[in-house]
Design a protein around this motif. Structure first.
Motif, PDB file in Angstrom:
ATOM      1  N   MET A  15      53.534  40.822  42.937  1.00  0.00           N
ATOM      2  CA  MET A  15      52.437  40.465  43.835  1.00  0.00           C
ATOM      3  C   MET A  15      52.647  39.091  44.438  1.00  0.00           C
ATOM      4  O   MET A  15      53.229  38.213  43.805  1.00  0.00           O
ATOM      5  CB  MET A  15      51.107  40.476  43.071  1.00  0.00           C
ATOM      6  CG  MET A  15      50.675  41.814  42.539  1.00  0.00           C
ATOM      7  SD  MET A  15      49.136  41.685  41.591  1.00  0.00           S
ATOM      8  CE  MET A  15      49.742  41.018  40.044  1.00  0.00           C
ATOM      9  N   ASP A  16      52.158  38.931  45.652  1.00  0.00           N
ATOM     10  CA  ASP A  16      52.047  37.630  46.298  1.00  0.00           C
ATOM     11  C   ASP A  16      50.642  37.497  46.852  1.00  0.00           C
ATOM     12  O   ASP A  16      50.189  38.357  47.618  1.00  0.00           O
ATOM     13  CB  ASP A  16      53.038  37.487  47.458  1.00  0.00           C
ATOM     14  CG  ASP A  16      54.460  37.227  46.997  1.00  0.00           C
ATOM     15  OD1 ASP A  16      54.636  36.379  46.094  1.00  0.00           O
ATOM     16  OD2 ASP A  16      55.393  37.860  47.534  1.00  0.00           O
ATOM     17  N   VAL A  17      49.945  36.447  46.448  1.00  0.00           N
ATOM     18  CA  VAL A  17      48.661  36.132  47.066  1.00  0.00           C
ATOM     19  C   VAL A  17      48.963  35.363  48.348  1.00  0.00           C
ATOM     20  O   VAL A  17      49.687  34.360  48.320  1.00  0.00           O
ATOM     21  CB  VAL A  17      47.778  35.295  46.126  1.00  0.00           C
ATOM     22  CG1 VAL A  17      46.482  34.906  46.827  1.00  0.00           C
ATOM     23  CG2 VAL A  17      47.486  36.069  44.853  1.00  0.00           C
TER      24      VAL A  17
ATOM     25  N   THR B   3      45.314  39.133  50.223  1.00  0.00           N
ATOM     26  CA  THR B   3      44.462  37.953  50.124  1.00  0.00           C
ATOM     27  C   THR B   3      43.886  37.854  48.710  1.00  0.00           C
ATOM     28  O   THR B   3      43.835  38.848  47.966  1.00  0.00           O
ATOM     29  CB  THR B   3      43.313  38.043  51.135  1.00  0.00           C
ATOM     30  OG1 THR B   3      42.509  39.198  50.828  1.00  0.00           O
ATOM     31  CG2 THR B   3      43.836  38.155  52.564  1.00  0.00           C
ATOM     32  N   GLN B   4      43.434  36.679  48.363  1.00  0.00           N
ATOM     33  CA  GLN B   4      42.855  36.467  47.032  1.00  0.00           C
ATOM     34  C   GLN B   4      41.650  37.373  46.816  1.00  0.00           C
ATOM     35  O   GLN B   4      41.449  37.918  45.715  1.00  0.00           O
ATOM     36  CB  GLN B   4      42.453  35.007  46.861  1.00  0.00           C
ATOM     37  CG  GLN B   4      41.996  34.659  45.453  1.00  0.00           C
ATOM     38  CD  GLN B   4      43.118  34.785  44.437  1.00  0.00           C
ATOM     39  OE1 GLN B   4      44.118  34.078  44.521  1.00  0.00           O
ATOM     40  NE2 GLN B   4      42.966  35.695  43.469  1.00  0.00           N
TER      41      GLN B   4
ATOM     42  N   GLN C  58      43.847  42.451  55.095  1.00  0.00           N
ATOM     43  CA  GLN C  58      43.738  42.050  53.693  1.00  0.00           C
ATOM     44  C   GLN C  58      44.942  42.349  52.808  1.00  0.00           C
ATOM     45  O   GLN C  58      45.264  41.579  51.923  1.00  0.00           O
ATOM     46  CB  GLN C  58      42.497  42.682  53.047  1.00  0.00           C
ATOM     47  CG  GLN C  58      41.178  42.169  53.577  1.00  0.00           C
ATOM     48  CD  GLN C  58      40.035  42.685  52.731  1.00  0.00           C
ATOM     49  OE1 GLN C  58      39.891  43.881  52.501  1.00  0.00           O
ATOM     50  NE2 GLN C  58      39.203  41.761  52.268  1.00  0.00           N
TER      51      GLN C  58
ATOM     52  N   MET D 109      42.905  40.815  45.912  1.00  0.00           N
ATOM     53  CA  MET D 109      43.504  40.778  44.579  1.00  0.00           C
ATOM     54  C   MET D 109      42.439  40.755  43.488  1.00  0.00           C
ATOM     55  O   MET D 109      42.542  41.454  42.474  1.00  0.00           O
ATOM     56  CB  MET D 109      44.409  39.557  44.437  1.00  0.00           C
ATOM     57  CG  MET D 109      45.689  39.618  45.230  1.00  0.00           C
ATOM     58  SD  MET D 109      46.866  40.841  44.592  1.00  0.00           S
ATOM     59  CE  MET D 109      48.352  40.324  45.463  1.00  0.00           C
ATOM     60  N   ASP D 110      41.401  39.972  43.695  1.00  0.00           N
ATOM     61  CA  ASP D 110      40.351  39.841  42.687  1.00  0.00           C
ATOM     62  C   ASP D 110      39.656  41.170  42.410  1.00  0.00           C
ATOM     63  O   ASP D 110      39.255  41.451  41.269  1.00  0.00           O
ATOM     64  CB  ASP D 110      39.308  38.814  43.144  1.00  0.00           C
ATOM     65  CG  ASP D 110      39.829  37.387  43.098  1.00  0.00           C
ATOM     66  OD1 ASP D 110      40.864  37.162  42.438  1.00  0.00           O
ATOM     67  OD2 ASP D 110      39.207  36.510  43.739  1.00  0.00           O
TER      68      ASP D 110
END
Length: 251
Positions: A64-66, A48-49, A83, A52-53
Motif C-alpha cells: 500500500m501507498d497512502v 487517500t488516507q 480516492q 485507507m482508514d
C-alpha cells in the motif's frame, strides 16, 4: 508517498503486453475497487488516507501507498481519479461449457472490439442475471482499463471466458439454442425464446462472422418503430444486447 518506479509500473499496465506478462490489471474508484476486492486477489493499492482508514481490514498482506490527491493523479490512468487505485491479479475461471449453456442463458461476443461496449455488456449481463460470457479471440481485452471501468464492478459477479468461439459452438450438444441478431432475422417479439442457450452479439460494423453464423439456430431481428420508417442503419451492440436480454427475461 509513491515512488517514481511504482508510478512507471502502474502506468505500464495500460498496455496489454505488460498486463499479460504480469497477469494483473488496474481498477480505479472506491465503488469499483470495493466490488473487486472480494472477487480478485489484490496486490497493490494507492489511496487517500480517508479511503485507507475505512478499508484497512480488507487489505491484509497487500502492498500500500497512502497518497495525496496530486500523487493519485500522477499514477492514475483516468482523467479524474477517485480516492483509490488498485492492482489486481487476473482470474481464470474454469467452466463446463456444455452444462452452463444447456442450463442457463449465456452471452457470446463475436469480435466486439470496443472496450467500453464489452464492459457495458458485462454490466448488462450482471443486471439480467447472466453469469457467463464467452468472448472470441478478437474481442477487446477484459482487463483493458476502459473495459474494467465500464463494468462498474459487474466483472466481480460475471465470469468472462476467452474462447475459440466457432470451435466452442461446434462442440455444443444438438438441440442447444444458439441465438443471433440479423437484419433478415425473425421479429424478436414474435419468437419463442428459451431461458437457456447462447445469445451471440457481434461487431456492429461487420456483423456475425461466417464461422459463427453457421452455428446459429435462431435468427432474431430487433424491429424499428414504426415499421418501414427510414431509420439508422444499426444499433450500438451494447444497446442491442440490453434490448435482447430484456425480452428474454420478460418471458
Amino acid at each position: 508517498m509513491i515512488s517514481k518506479n511504482r508510478i512507471k509500473y502502474v502506468r505500464s499496465l495500460e498496455m496489454k503486453k505488460y498486463r499479460k506478462a504480469e497477469s494483473v490489471f488496474v481498477a480505479e474508484g472506491h465503488k469499483l475497487v470495493g466490488d473487486l476486492l472480494g472477487a480478485f486477489p489484490c496486490v497493490y493499492v494507492a489511496a487517500t488516507q480517508e479511503w485507507m482508514d475505512s478499508h484497512a481490514h480488507e487489505l491484509n498482506g497487500v502492498e500500500m501507498d497512502v497518497v495525496t490527491d496530486e500523487e493519485l493523479r500522477r499514477v492514475s490512468l483516468m482523467e479524474t481519479p477517485q480516492q483509490v487505485l488498485a492492482v489486481f491479479r487476473q482470474r481464470i475461471d474454469e467452466v463446463d461449457v456444455n452444462r452452463v449453456v444447456g442450463e442457463q442463458l449465456c452471452l457470446a461476443l463475436d469480435d466486439v472490439q470496443n472496450p467500453g461496449n464489452v464492459g457495458t455488456i458485462i454490466r448488462l449481463a450482471d443486471w439480467f442475471g447472466i453469469e457467463h460470457i464467452f468472448c472470441s479471440r478478437g474481442c477487446a481485452d477484459l482487463y483493458n482499463p476502459k473495459t474494467v471501468q465500464a463494468t462498474m464492478g459487474a466483472m466481480a459477479r460475471v465470469q468472462v471466458h476467452e474462447v475459440d468461439l466457432p470451435q466452442m459452438l461446434s462442440s455444443l450438444p444438438k438441440g442447444t439454442p444458439v441465438y443471433g441478431t440479423f437484419l433478415d432475422g425473425d421479429n424478436l417479439y414474435d419468437k419463442s425464446l428459451e431461458n437457456r442457450g447462447l445469445i451471440i452479439m457481434s461487431n456492429e460494423g461487420k456483423g456475425v462472422s461466417a464461422d459463427v453464423e453457421a452455428h446459429v439456430t435462431e435468427r432474431l431481428y430487433i424491429p424499428n418503430y414504426p415499421a418501414g420508417r427510414e431509420t439508422s442503419e444499426s444499433l450500438n451492440v451494447a444497446i442491442a444486447t440490453g434490448i435482447v436480454c430484456a425480452e428474454f427475461r420478460r418471458r
